[in-house]
Design an enzyme around this catalytic site. Structure first.
Site, PDB file in Angstrom:
ATOM      1  N   LYS A 155      62.032  48.417  43.218  1.00  0.00           N
ATOM      2  CA  LYS A 155      61.080  49.517  43.439  1.00  0.00           C
ATOM      3  C   LYS A 155      59.835  49.231  42.594  1.00  0.00           C
ATOM      4  CE  LYS A 155      61.561  54.541  43.817  1.00  0.00           C
ATOM      5  NZ  LYS A 155      60.910  54.754  45.086  1.00  0.00           N
TER       6      LYS A 155
HETATM    7  C1  LIG Z   1      60.634  52.669  50.289  1.00  0.00           C
HETATM    8  C2  LIG Z   1      61.780  53.567  49.988  1.00  0.00           C
HETATM    9  N1  LIG Z   1      62.883  53.493  50.746  1.00  0.00           N
HETATM   10  C3  LIG Z   1      63.945  54.283  50.521  1.00  0.00           C
HETATM   11  C4  LIG Z   1      63.939  55.226  49.510  1.00  0.00           C
HETATM   12  C5  LIG Z   1      65.146  56.083  49.288  1.00  0.00           C
HETATM   13  O1  LIG Z   1      65.825  55.686  48.135  1.00  0.00           O
HETATM   14  P1  LIG Z   1      66.668  56.733  47.276  1.00  0.00           P
HETATM   15  O2  LIG Z   1      67.598  57.390  48.221  1.00  0.00           O
HETATM   16  O3  LIG Z   1      67.366  55.900  46.264  1.00  0.00           O
HETATM   17  O4  LIG Z   1      65.694  57.668  46.693  1.00  0.00           O
HETATM   18  C6  LIG Z   1      62.799  55.349  48.708  1.00  0.00           C
HETATM   19  C7  LIG Z   1      62.755  56.352  47.630  1.00  0.00           C
HETATM   20  O5  LIG Z   1      62.997  56.121  46.509  1.00  0.00           O
HETATM   21  C8  LIG Z   1      61.711  54.492  48.944  1.00  0.00           C
HETATM   22  O6  LIG Z   1      60.603  54.573  48.185  1.00  0.00           O
END
Ligand SMILES: Cc1ncc(COP(=O)(O)O)c(C=O)c1O
Length: 311
Positions: A155
């Site tokens: 991330k």
């Molecule tokens: C690009 C992206 N995909 C998916 C997610 C979903 O991830 P999570 O369920 O861990 O928040 C997020 C959010 O954090 C994201 O930024």
């Protein structure tokens, strides 16, 4: 009570947490972050942090990719988070934003020979998408950046320019969210959410090798679907046209919760209403994240000390 932040190793009032304008991460996108929700439970008068350990394990994996070294374990980061959230004292849903970043104040694009640091802040945060009515999506003209360019499994702040292009294009064209295809034309994910279809009584979602963030909500929903509703998930590549013939569609994410998608490219998905599988999963999900389901209570970390029972 003013909000607090964790900054340069200490809890300080948010207004005192200021970075220098030369900070490396600001110029080159060399940071990685998380988003953790605290969900307010009215009956318990408690704010439950949802799966902070899973978020910090992912943050530390992102740090490995960005060569960021932190002097904290995942457990240390959970403890810091709980302390800051407690100090802030919000009695409503919140969003916690931890950031591990290249903190050196120098010019020069690279990952090595730089100092690293960690900060976090907490902000009140309601719904990000319309979880009640369902949302409209489009297939973005922006392709998801490939693992061989910037790994989506980490991330990384710099990667989010890709998401911001897709989100703004979608909203300026009258949609709630943009769904990005990978370079090979398969569905990858939304700007900040994982993507699910319901087809023939099963869930279908792109595999981790299709340039997605490996979502914690994605894993939570897959586990609950299997264990509570007996619904299996198939992780496989999804063609661009498959949502047009799917029964139901939804997005998952910490900010988005479980958001039903009722149309894609102005075509209704299923009958254009929120489908039965999505409804059942969403109801279960909201109970779980608010600490209302004993079986999953270990995923919910109370931010406040338990009230002392009166004598
Ligand atoms: C690009 C992206 N995909 C998916 C997610 C979903 O991830 P999570 O369920 O861990 O928040 C997020 C959010 O954090 C994201 O930024």
């Amino acid at each position: 009570m003013p909000p607090f932040a964790f900054f340069r190793g200490q809890i300080v009032p948010l207004e005192e947490a200021k970075l220098g304008i030369m900070t490396h991460a600001l110029h080159y996108g060399t940071a990685c972050f998380e988003g953790i929700r605290g969900n307010w439970n009215v009956e318990d008068e408690q704010l439950y942090l949802f799966r902070p350990d899973a978020h910090y394990e992912r943050l530390l994996r992102s740090c490995r990719i960005l060569k960021i070294k932190l002097p904290y374990s995942a457990q240390d980061l959970c403890d810091i988070t709980r302390q800051v959230v407690e100090r802030c004292g919000f009695r409503e849903d919140v969003y916690v934003r931890p950031l591990a970043y290249k903190s050196s104040e120098v010019i020069g694009v690279r990952l090595h020979d730089l100092e690293d640091d960690f900060l976090l802040f907490v902000a009140p945060f309601g719904n990000y998408l319309d979880v009640e009515k369902g949302i409209s999506c489009c297939i973005s003209t922006w392709r998801r950046i490939d693992d061989t360019s910037i790994p989506a499994r980490a991330k990384i702040t710099g990667l989010y320019v890709n998401s911001a292009l897709a989100k703004t294009e979608a909203q300026e064209n009258g949609f709630d969210e943009g769904i990005m295809l990978g370079q090979d034309g398969h569905i990858s994910e939304g700007s900040g959410e994982n993507f699910f279809l319901v087809m023939n009584g099963q869930l279908v979602t792109p595999p981790v090798s299709d340039n997605i963030l490996v979502g914690i909500t994605r894993q939570t929903v897959m586990q609950m679907a299997k264990d509570e509703l007996g619904i299996a998930t198939v992780e496989r590549s999804i063609d661009r046209s498959e949502p047009y013939v799917a029964d139901e569609c939804f997005l998952t994410g910490t900010a988005a919760h479980l958001s039903p998608v009722v149309s894609l490219d102005r075509r209704p998905i299923g009958n254009g209403q929120i489908g039965p599988v999505t409804s059942r999963l969403q109801a279960l999900y909201f109970d779980v994240v608010r600490g209302k389901v004993d079986k999953y209570r270990s995923w919910c970390v109370p931010a406040f000390p338990k009230p002392v029972p009166s004598p």
